[in-house]
Scaffold this motif. Structure first.
Motif, PDB file in Angstrom:
ATOM      1  N   PRO A 145      31.053  36.318  35.819  1.00 22.75           N
ATOM      2  CA  PRO A 145      30.499  36.732  34.527  1.00 22.75           C
ATOM      3  C   PRO A 145      29.107  37.343  34.676  1.00 22.75           C
ATOM      4  CG  PRO A 145      31.484  34.557  34.383  1.00 22.75           C
ATOM      5  CD  PRO A 145      31.454  34.915  35.825  1.00 22.75           C
ATOM      6  N   ALA A 146      28.745  38.217  33.721  1.00 23.51           N
ATOM      7  CA  ALA A 146      27.460  38.909  33.806  1.00 23.51           C
ATOM      8  C   ALA A 146      26.284  37.943  33.860  1.00 23.51           C
ATOM      9  CB  ALA A 146      27.309  39.860  32.613  1.00 23.51           C
ATOM     10  N   ALA A 147      26.380  36.836  33.119  1.00 24.25           N
ATOM     11  CA  ALA A 147      25.298  35.858  33.131  1.00 24.25           C
ATOM     12  C   ALA A 147      25.070  35.302  34.526  1.00 24.25           C
ATOM     13  CB  ALA A 147      25.613  34.722  32.161  1.00 24.25           C
ATOM     14  N   ALA A 148      26.155  35.095  35.250  1.00 23.36           N
ATOM     15  CA  ALA A 148      26.033  34.575  36.613  1.00 23.36           C
ATOM     16  C   ALA A 148      25.426  35.614  37.544  1.00 23.36           C
ATOM     17  CB  ALA A 148      27.407  34.149  37.121  1.00 23.36           C
ATOM     18  N   ALA A 187      29.448  43.314  26.443  1.00 23.17           N
ATOM     19  CA  ALA A 187      30.453  42.261  26.363  1.00 23.17           C
ATOM     20  C   ALA A 187      31.481  42.600  25.288  1.00 23.17           C
ATOM     21  CB  ALA A 187      29.799  40.926  26.052  1.00 23.17           C
ATOM     22  N   VAL A 188      32.750  42.515  25.643  1.00 22.90           N
ATOM     23  CA  VAL A 188      33.838  42.804  24.712  1.00 22.90           C
ATOM     24  C   VAL A 188      34.261  41.509  24.033  1.00 22.90           C
ATOM     25  CG1 VAL A 188      36.172  43.709  24.473  1.00 22.90           C
ATOM     26  CG2 VAL A 188      34.616  44.692  26.171  1.00 22.90           C
ATOM     27  N   PRO A 189      34.244  41.461  22.704  1.00 22.20           N
ATOM     28  CA  PRO A 189      34.651  40.233  22.017  1.00 22.20           C
ATOM     29  C   PRO A 189      36.067  39.829  22.414  1.00 22.20           C
ATOM     30  CG  PRO A 189      33.652  41.792  20.492  1.00 22.20           C
ATOM     31  CD  PRO A 189      33.862  42.531  21.771  1.00 22.20           C
ATOM     32  N   ALA A 190      36.278  38.533  22.519  1.00 23.42           N
ATOM     33  CA  ALA A 190      37.594  38.041  22.896  1.00 23.42           C
ATOM     34  C   ALA A 190      38.608  38.376  21.810  1.00 23.42           C
ATOM     35  CB  ALA A 190      37.543  36.534  23.112  1.00 23.42           C
ATOM     36  N   ALA A 191      39.807  38.758  22.228  1.00 27.16           N
ATOM     37  CA  ALA A 191      40.877  39.035  21.269  1.00 27.16           C
ATOM     38  C   ALA A 191      41.214  37.752  20.507  1.00 27.16           C
ATOM     39  CB  ALA A 191      42.111  39.551  22.003  1.00 27.16           C
ATOM     40  N   THR A 220      34.265  29.258  36.634  1.00 29.66           N
ATOM     41  CA  THR A 220      35.008  28.862  35.433  1.00 29.66           C
ATOM     42  C   THR A 220      34.052  28.402  34.341  1.00 29.66           C
ATOM     43  OG1 THR A 220      36.914  28.220  36.773  1.00 29.66           O
ATOM     44  CG2 THR A 220      36.786  27.321  34.551  1.00 29.66           C
ATOM     45  N   ALA A 221      33.038  27.611  34.718  1.00 24.79           N
ATOM     46  CA  ALA A 221      32.045  27.160  33.750  1.00 24.79           C
ATOM     47  C   ALA A 221      31.221  28.339  33.226  1.00 24.79           C
ATOM     48  CB  ALA A 221      31.130  26.121  34.387  1.00 24.79           C
ATOM     49  N   GLN A 222      30.866  29.261  34.109  1.00 22.86           N
ATOM     50  CA  GLN A 222      30.094  30.432  33.706  1.00 22.86           C
ATOM     51  C   GLN A 222      30.875  31.286  32.713  1.00 22.86           C
ATOM     52  OE1 GLN A 222      29.468  32.061  37.573  1.00 22.86           O
ATOM     53  NE2 GLN A 222      27.750  30.704  38.073  1.00 22.86           N
ATOM     54  N   ALA A 223      32.170  31.440  32.957  1.00 23.69           N
ATOM     55  CA  ALA A 223      33.011  32.217  32.050  1.00 23.69           C
ATOM     56  C   ALA A 223      33.109  31.547  30.689  1.00 23.69           C
ATOM     57  CB  ALA A 223      34.400  32.399  32.647  1.00 23.69           C
ATOM     58  N   PHE A 224      33.165  30.212  30.672  1.00 21.54           N
ATOM     59  CA  PHE A 224      33.201  29.488  29.403  1.00 21.54           C
ATOM     60  C   PHE A 224      31.927  29.733  28.611  1.00 21.54           C
ATOM     61  CE2 PHE A 224      31.982  25.656  27.018  1.00 21.54           C
ATOM     62  CZ  PHE A 224      33.014  25.611  26.089  1.00 21.54           C
ATOM     63  N   VAL A 225      30.781  29.655  29.279  1.00 17.31           N
ATOM     64  CA  VAL A 225      29.492  29.877  28.610  1.00 17.31           C
ATOM     65  C   VAL A 225      29.448  31.270  27.998  1.00 17.31           C
ATOM     66  CG1 VAL A 225      27.017  30.142  29.000  1.00 17.31           C
ATOM     67  CG2 VAL A 225      28.245  28.220  30.033  1.00 17.31           C
ATOM     68  N   GLU A 226      29.975  32.264  28.728  1.00 19.96           N
ATOM     69  CA  GLU A 226      29.937  33.643  28.248  1.00 19.96           C
ATOM     70  C   GLU A 226      30.977  33.906  27.168  1.00 19.96           C
ATOM     71  OE1 GLU A 226      30.419  37.619  30.751  1.00 19.96           O
ATOM     72  OE2 GLU A 226      28.464  36.674  30.928  1.00 19.96           O
ATOM     73  N   PRO A 229      30.155  31.110  23.540  1.00 17.40           N
ATOM     74  CA  PRO A 229      28.745  30.715  23.392  1.00 17.40           C
ATOM     75  C   PRO A 229      28.481  29.832  22.186  1.00 17.40           C
ATOM     76  CG  PRO A 229      29.054  33.012  22.765  1.00 17.40           C
ATOM     77  CD  PRO A 229      30.337  32.567  23.401  1.00 17.40           C
ATOM     78  N   SER A 230      29.243  30.031  21.110  1.00  9.97           N
ATOM     79  CA  SER A 230      28.986  29.226  19.910  1.00  9.97           C
ATOM     80  C   SER A 230      29.330  27.763  20.134  1.00  9.97           C
ATOM     81  CB  SER A 230      29.793  29.772  18.732  1.00  9.97           C
ATOM     82  OG  SER A 230      31.176  29.777  19.027  1.00  9.97           O
ATOM     83  N   ALA A 231      30.240  27.496  21.090  1.00  9.71           N
ATOM     84  CA  ALA A 231      30.621  26.105  21.365  1.00  9.71           C
ATOM     85  C   ALA A 231      29.436  25.297  21.869  1.00  9.71           C
ATOM     86  CB  ALA A 231      31.748  26.071  22.404  1.00  9.71           C
ATOM     87  N   LEU A 232      28.524  25.968  22.569  1.00  7.33           N
ATOM     88  CA  LEU A 232      27.379  25.276  23.159  1.00  7.33           C
ATOM     89  C   LEU A 232      26.395  24.791  22.102  1.00  7.33           C
ATOM     90  CD1 LEU A 232      26.761  27.647  26.200  1.00  7.33           C
ATOM     91  CD2 LEU A 232      28.280  25.671  26.030  1.00  7.33           C
TER      92      LEU A 232
END
Length: 265
Positions: A145-148, A187-191, A220-226, A229-232
């Protein structure tokens, strides 16, 4: 003491293990991917033994088509009946238990979120899987992910050795430009029907206390964060500076302590 037992799920017999203890709050461990109930390098079996020694009974199981269990393996998205049957079997095998906390890593974490409502009193969600497809079969993207990528390059820019390698021409510039170009990508919003979007909705509607555990160096954790994000901002998050997806080695102590906090809260 550890006992082996079995229980029924939609006509199939599933294998399980119960680490007995006197506590009234128990831990249900859901295995991720196609891992058997002992977990990667027996990590879940060792966690179960430690948690039981601390006074909390622990129930683990192989879902249908995995390990010693009968039936067809339908992946984590079809594991709702397996989890529900395991909860009922746990309560029957340990009738003194009044609270059950569910723990899952990777796509087991995603399964616990997707298959709500479950008869659980709390959740421990570790490194949730957000890529579409089963974690045991789907491939992660070639780039993290870009954040990583951003964090990695910032760390290198602060490292004198990395700057010296850049000056000496020892850096692969094609790889460098490839990484930097990923930072510029929008970043492309998730479908709406993607796994990431469904997990985000599941967390929004969650009515059970839950904690998210993240190994910050794990893709996997990095992808979840990206991706979510609202879950965090909705749930408590505990972070460990480690690349270990399964909390192996010394990271097992960190995981154990977080599990105990959830059980004793």
């Amino acid at each position: 003491m550890r006992h082996q037992l079995s229980f029924a799920c939609e006509g199939a017999t599933l294998a399980a293990s119960l680490d007995e203890a006197a506590g009234r709050t128990g831990l249900l461990i859901v295995s991720g991917g196609n891992e058997i109930r002992s977990g990667a390098h027996r990590g879940m079996a060792m966690l179960a033994a430690r948690v039981a020694e601390a006074g909390h009974p622990v129930f683990r199981f192989d879902r249908r088509g995995i390990g010693d269990s009968e039936g067809m393996n339908g992946g984590f998205e079809s594991s709702g009946p397996d989890i529900n049957a395991a909860i009922a079997a746990f309560r029957e095998a340990a009738p003194h238990v009044t609270r059950i906390i569910g723990f899952g890593n990777c796509d087991a974490a995603s399964a616990l979120l997707l298959h709500r409502p479950l008869a659980l009193d709390g959740l421990i969600i570790a490194n949730p899987w957000t890529y579409d497809g089963d974690a045991a079969e789907a491939a992660e993207p070639a780039l993290p992910p870009a954040a990583a990528i951003r964090a990695r390059y910032l760390a290198r820019l602060r490292d004198p050795k990395s700057l010296l390698r850049l000056i000496k021409g020892e850096v692969d510039f094609r790889k460098l430009f490839r990484g930097l170009s990923a930072l510029k990508a929008t970043a492309v919003p998730a479908a709406p029907d993607s796994l990431a979007a469904r997990l985000d909705r599941a967390i929004t509607g969650l009515d059970t206390p839950a904690t998210i555990l993240l190994a910050t160096g794990d893709r996997t954790a990095q992808a979840f964060v990206e991706s979510c994000p609202s879950a965090l901002s909705r749930l408590p998050v505990e972070r460990l500076a480690s690349p270990s997806h399964s909390f192996a080695g010394e990271d097992a102590d960190w995981l154990y302590q977080r599990v105990l906090v959830a059980l004793e809260s």
